[in-house]
Design a protein around this motif. Sequence first.
Motif, short mmCIF file in Angstrom:
data_model
loop_
_atom_site.label_atom_id
_atom_site.label_comp_id
_atom_site.label_asym_id
_atom_site.label_seq_id
_atom_site.Cartn_x
_atom_site.Cartn_y
_atom_site.Cartn_z
N GLU A 106 0.85 -1.18 0.00
CA GLU A 106 0.00 0.00 0.00
C GLU A 106 0.89 1.24 0.00
N VAL A 107 0.52 2.24 -0.79
CA VAL A 107 1.24 3.52 -0.78
C VAL A 107 0.40 4.51 0.02
N GLU A 108 1.02 5.14 1.01
CA GLU A 108 0.30 6.01 1.94
C GLU A 108 1.03 7.33 2.13
N ILE A 109 0.27 8.38 2.41
CA ILE A 109 0.87 9.65 2.81
C ILE A 109 0.38 9.98 4.22
N GLY A 110 1.23 10.68 4.98
CA GLY A 110 0.88 10.94 6.37
C GLY A 110 1.19 12.37 6.78
N LYS A 111 0.60 12.78 7.91
CA LYS A 111 0.85 14.12 8.44
C LYS A 111 1.18 14.02 9.93
N ASP A 112 1.66 15.15 10.46
CA ASP A 112 2.06 15.26 11.87
C ASP A 112 3.23 14.31 12.16
#
Length: 454
Positions: free
Chosen positions: A379-385
Amino acid sequence: MARLWQKILAVFSLFITGWMFGVLRLHFASDEERKQLPVQFVSRQLQSEWSGSLYMNVSYQLLSGSQPTTQRFLAVGISSVRRQKDQYLVATLQSVFSQSSEEEREQMVVVVLIADFDEQWRRFITEEIQKNFPSELERRQLLLIHVPKKYYPPLTGLKRNYNDPSDRVTFRSKQNVDYSYLIHYSAALGQYYLQLEDDVHCAKNFLSKIQKHVKDQNSKKTTWATLEFSSLGYIGKLYKSADLPALARFLFLFYKEMPCDWLLSRFRDLLTQTQPIIFRPSLFQHMGTLSSFRGTYNHLKDKDFEETYSNPEASVFTNMTVYQKHFAHLSWTAGDDFFWALPPANGDHLTIVLKNPALFTEILVETGNGGKDILKSAEVEIGKDAINTSKEEKSCKVFVSVGKMEKGKFEMQGLDKVHSFNASCLRIRVTAGQLDWIIVKKIRVSTKPESSTL
């Protein structure tokens, strides 16, 4: 075809003794002589064997500019004809010069063959170039030349190899002759010759990068005939000046047999370079959308052109077992190196943490090499914080999926239209273990600066 290439080898060997004569004549000719220098391609003895049209003289018309008084490091050749709609030549020249430093410009000369037979258009494009590049013309960094139609061999009624339509045969045959004349004219202008098309964008400081690759290649024991700085067509192909007279004659001899890029691979073989030598990242990108043939649409792009993407500064972390020195960060940085790991387990990850949050617009992930070591399920994911997960590693508090790897690859454009938040992380998360090792060849992104969007 086998008989044809036996004939090629026999005929081509007859030209070897004439190479040095042609090079010396071009090199020591005065500027005035060079403007109208006649070029004899083949001897009269070969005329009857090769369909009667190969013995000919050609004179060059100098439209604008002056030849350099000394040989430069690089001669850049561009052939251009009128297109039905958009024109890209001026933009291509702007890219060549704007992407080069003053020092680099002094080491090159760009030769443009205006190969269209429409005199009115030739005057128009010449004036456009004179208006946009007065300094380059004055400094002998740019030359415009033309070859009158009477010096061309027959271009219609040719045999239709590969069952190509007749207008396609005419187009590609003329293109071969165009390149032949352009290459021959450029033979003594530079130590090396770079072939471009008239609709390309150049990487920053491409000349310095070519110099480095040439130096490295010349230090090896193996010989080379062609270095390739783009995988597309006849873009970014580099030759030694000593080979140019032979290459020009080769293209002319077999101008009606096949497209130029096919002929060039044959020429490379004849000069005993058995495999292509392609450098990545590519230094040149095709930017045109309308072909010079019939004005048809052509959206061809070089996926290895690094300036399509602009990876920001980041740290790269993984819990997978690295093989030797193929570290995880090599998948993020430009170049030929890659991340290589032992078989991953479900839940393993490769995480990129940006130094500064940014809005992702495009993501490209490529794994495997030659169909092997592909990451099969992830899975390709983007994240924050962003947060610290240990003394030496970071991650993000929240991740969202943007898609799944398919056949070892993931590519998405317009990401900001779907996920409009400023991301701090990009993560590839393994969703099923596998027995095969994995190679992550490249992770490339395009971003926008951090905005106020939440």
